[in-house]
Design an enzyme around this catalytic site. Structure first.
Site, PDB file in Angstrom:
ATOM      1  N   ASP A 181       0.839  -1.195   0.000  1.00  0.00           N
ATOM      2  CA  ASP A 181       0.000   0.000   0.000  1.00  0.00           C
ATOM      3  C   ASP A 181       0.879   1.253   0.000  1.00  0.00           C
ATOM      4  O   ASP A 181       2.097   1.168   0.175  1.00  0.00           O
ATOM      5  CB  ASP A 181      -0.886  -0.056   1.253  1.00  0.00           C
ATOM      6  N   GLU A 197       2.673   5.026  -3.970  1.00  0.00           N
ATOM      7  CA  GLU A 197       2.628   5.958  -5.125  1.00  0.00           C
ATOM      8  C   GLU A 197       3.965   6.651  -5.356  1.00  0.00           C
ATOM      9  O   GLU A 197       4.268   6.911  -6.519  1.00  0.00           O
ATOM     10  CB  GLU A 197       1.525   6.994  -4.905  1.00  0.00           C
ATOM     11  N   ASP A 222      -9.345   3.736  -2.410  1.00  0.00           N
ATOM     12  CA  ASP A 222     -10.341   3.985  -1.355  1.00  0.00           C
ATOM     13  C   ASP A 222     -11.678   4.486  -1.886  1.00  0.00           C
ATOM     14  O   ASP A 222     -12.114   5.616  -1.641  1.00  0.00           O
ATOM     15  CB  ASP A 222      -9.760   4.966  -0.339  1.00  0.00           C
TER      16      ASP A 222
END
Ligand code: GLC
Length: 744
Positions: A353, A356, A434
């Site tokens: 997670d 980015e 999300d």
């Protein structure tokens, strides 16, 4: 310029052509190289003619139709600007994870910068999101051209709809472009997969149902959830542990109070048939007593800031350092940590997670206290590059390191990644981040996943039920519609955020529990079909979750449909994506069998369909073949004894290859697998073993849709017993070469 294959043309400016990013696996050594003398030239390659005039490229086909034309290339300071024609009426797809309408021609500006949008995601205009890919397809009936720009730098794409021009503005003066020519989107995607690699073959259990929450906070809670699934007989293969399993959010640790005995807990879960997936965030707490931090510092493994110090991110553990995945030795180091964690505790999968990279914990970013990643600097081999030149590749490199290290075990693992770049399909699954528990977002999940497919991603899904907002529970109807849709996501996981009321399948009342169970069971029944789709993706780059125009390239209307999809070649899914139970459904040309009612429709036509809460509209295509098995509570619970093969061939012939292997190892790469081809026409069925290297299921029950009772069934030249009931002809046979004739 270089000819790399007969339908892929690469041209490179201001860059050494031997340099490629890690996204590219295409080895073009055996290909013809064309060195243009100056910037003028004319070349014939396969069906295409390429002309370079004044340094700009134009590509036409043999009939002189214009396929691709550059308008301008210029550099300005440290940027390159490049424009080309967007052919009239062509739609535009791709760029990775993008919300909004599927046809990106309707957009004005597209930003390619991997970022964590946090709460902005709520709006359909939020761009960019987590996962961006500089690959797009321009397509219309009979025409498809793909563009892949091999650069990890940030970019912006401007679309001038009126003039029909696309302008790409990128950081860095280089431009390395692959133009992929084809007559259909399928051909273009084939080419793209050649360049950036085939999707990986996941282990079978990963295709089962996953239950996740941020976070199941303690061993007791995890065991409670696991037991409930078994008690209610709801199939489930994986439970995900989110950040709270860690000690102070430090990667590769366990919280001693909440998870005092992780190894034992995982053993227990395994004995109940569950796999365990843990989240890993690339944040290493800056702490002089922390071993991992000290190791990273001593070896100089961290991302720098512009002044040459360590870049200080605000991660879950507080002030954190981030590994510099651009360096191979850092990727190896990171991968080894996963491997050790697996060896010590037996975890089965990892969710990468915040890669980015997201440099701020969520709370800080909501409050506007975030540390922006703009000061990150990535050094390798003595060269230091700022994030805007390389940022988009961070997650790809992370997954690459993890995948290659774990591969050494000989076991297929599960890696899920939030961010990514071209090539990520070789290593991991991706999800849409999300997403919110709203009707708008369930709808958006379909067009986003279609667009991700069209960006070369295969193993994709969205948080079933929706992840946000905090404090509020998803409403029952939305949850059920989402579970039904999730059956047909390549990756099926329910996940939801902290501080929300419980949202597991039993939390919405008895009737909802029954419906949810029935649909999760449908997923498990369909596993042989789904696993075979993954094999086709792995071998041929065939899409799993695909737009209608993928299978119906000559149907003009199909190009505009982004709230329906094909799940493999045989199933059309038209999910209910709003409160009402009724919707319009577009059925392309040919016959369609309503899976639930058995009614046969003839397309092309739009129908109005009412589906009460227990039904998601699905249709079998004429020539469609589906393969079912008995549902199980988890993959491998029982030996599968029989496949039920549904055949619908009214006018059109069809075929499907059933794929079987051990579901967990890489032995299939050594030929230890079986492929069985089923070919069906209205009066004939052929079963042909294409490759036999794994035993698999022997007993086949064919269920053939026939409007009239047949006179006779001939199997391999002899009369054969059959039963016929309510338009279904049933024949039981074995998995060997057979010819079945149906006399009507
Ligand atoms: C991010 C992820 C989400 C996860 C949360 C806490 O928001 O996208 O899936 O649950 O972080 O780790």
């Amino acid at each position: 310029m270089e000819e790399t294959s007969c339908n892929i043309i690469r041209f490179v400016r201001n860059k050494d052509p031997s340099r490629r990013t890690e996204a590219v696996v295409f080895d073009s050594c055996s290909c013809v190289k064309i060195e243009p003398t100056g910037s003028e030239g004319r070349y014939s390659i396969g069906f295409y003619t390429i002309r370079i005039v004044g340094g700009l490229v134009e590509i036409r086909d043999n009939n002189d139709n214009l396929l691709f034309r550059e308008i301008e290339f210029k550099t300005q300071k440290d940027r390159a600007m490049w424009s080309h024609v967007l052919v009239e009426d062509a739609r535009l797809y791709g760029f990775g994870g993008k919300d909004g309408p599927l046809d990106k021609r309707k957009w004005r500006r597209i930003v390619l910068r991997n970022t964590d949008p946090t709460m902005r995601y709520r709006s359909p205009e939020a761009d960019p999101l987590y996962l961006n890919i500089p690959f797009y397809i321009m397509a219309k009936k009979g025409y498809a051209v793909g563009v892949y720009i091999d650069s990890p730098s940030y970019m912006e794409v401007h679309i001038d709809k009126k003039k029909g021009v696309i302008t790409v503005e990128k950081i860095g003066t280089d431009l390395d472009v692959y133009i992929i020519l084809g007559s259909s989107v399928k051909e273009v995607l084939d080419g793209y997969v050649k360049i950036t690699g085939k999707p990986y073959m996941p282990p079978l259990w990963v295709l089962g149902f996953h239950q996740s929450k941020w976070s199941y906070k303690s061993e007791e809670e995890v065991m409670f959830i696991a037991k409930k699934f078994r008690e209610y007989n709801i199939p489930c293969d994986a439970i995900h542990l989110d950040i709270d399993y860690m000690d102070g959010f430090k990667p590769f640790t366990w919280h001693p109070g909440r998870f005092p005995n992780p190894k034992h807990m995982i053993e227990q879960l395994h004995s109940m048939g569950f796999k365990v997936v843990v989240i890993v965030d690339p944040y290493i707490k800056i702490d002089d007593r922390d071993k991992l931090f000290l190791e990273g510092i001593n070896k100089d493994y961290f991302v720098k800031d512009k002044k040459g110090g360590i870049f200080v991110a605000r991660g879950w553990p507080g002030k954190s350092a981030m590994p510099n995945f651009l360096r191979e030795e850092v990727r190896k180091w990171w991968g080894e940590l996963y491997l050790r964690f697996y060896r010590e505790y037996g975890v089965d999968g990892f969710k990468n997670d915040m890669n980015e990279p997201s440099t701020e914990t969520r709370l800080r970013s909501y409050l506007g206290l975030g540390v922006k990643p703009k000061n990150m600097v990535f050094c390798r081999n003595g060269e230091c590059l700022e994030i805007e030149k390389v940022g988009n590749i961070y997650a790809l490199l992370e997954c690459m390191g993890v995948y290659s290290t774990l591969r050494k075990t000989g076991r297929r693992f599960f890696i899920l990644s939030r961010s990514g770049f071209a090539g990520i399909q070789r290593y991991s699954a991706n999800w849409t981040g999300d997403i919110w528990s709203t009707w708008r977002h369930i709808r958006a999940s379909v067009s986003m996943l279609l667009n991700m497919s069209l960006s070369g991603l295969f193993f994709i899904g969205a948080d079933i039920g929706g992840f946000f907002p905090p404090f509020k529970k998803t409403n029952r109807k939305l949850y059920l519609r989402w579970i039904q849709l999730g059956v047909f996501y390549p990756f099926m996981r329910a996940h939801y955020a902290k501080a929300r009321p419980p949202q597991e399948p039993w939390c919405f009342g008895k009737e909802a529990l029954e419906i949810a169970r029935r649909y999760i069971e449908l997923r498990y029944s369909l596993l042989p079909y789904i696993y075979s789709l993954f094999r086709r993706a792995h071998i041929d780059g065939e899409l799993i979750f695909r737009p209608l125009f993928y299978d119906f390239p000559y149907d003009e209307k199909a190009y505009d449909i982004d709230d329906q999809f094909m799940f493999g070649p045989s199933i059309l899914v038209a999910p209910i994506l709003h409160r009402k139970d009724q919707r319009e459904i577009y059925l392309p040309g040919g016959y369609w069998l309503d899976y639930w009612s058995g009614e046969v429709y003839s397309g092309p036509k739009s129908i109005s369909y009412t589906a009460d809460l227990s039904i998601i509209p699905i249709f079998v295509r004429d020539g469609g073949i589906l393969v079912f098995q008995e549902p199980q509570r988890y993959v491998g619970e029982k030996k599968v004894e029989k496949y039920d093969i549904l055949v619908f061939s009214k006018e059109r012939a069809g075929e499907f290859v059933i794929y079987e292997d051990d579901g967990i190892s890489y032995d299939f790469e050594r030929g230890i697998y079986t492929e069985t081809k089923i070919m069906a026409s209205p009066t004939q069925i052929q079963i042909k073993i294409l490759h036999r290297g794994y035993e698999g299921v022997q007993h086949l029950r064919l269920r053939i849709f026939m409007e009239m009772k047949p006179k006779e069934v001939i199997l391999d030249d002899s009369k054969y017993r059959f039963s016929y009931h309510d338009r279904w002809l049933e024949i039981e046979t074995t998995k060997t070469n057979h010819e079945i004739r149906i006399e009507i």
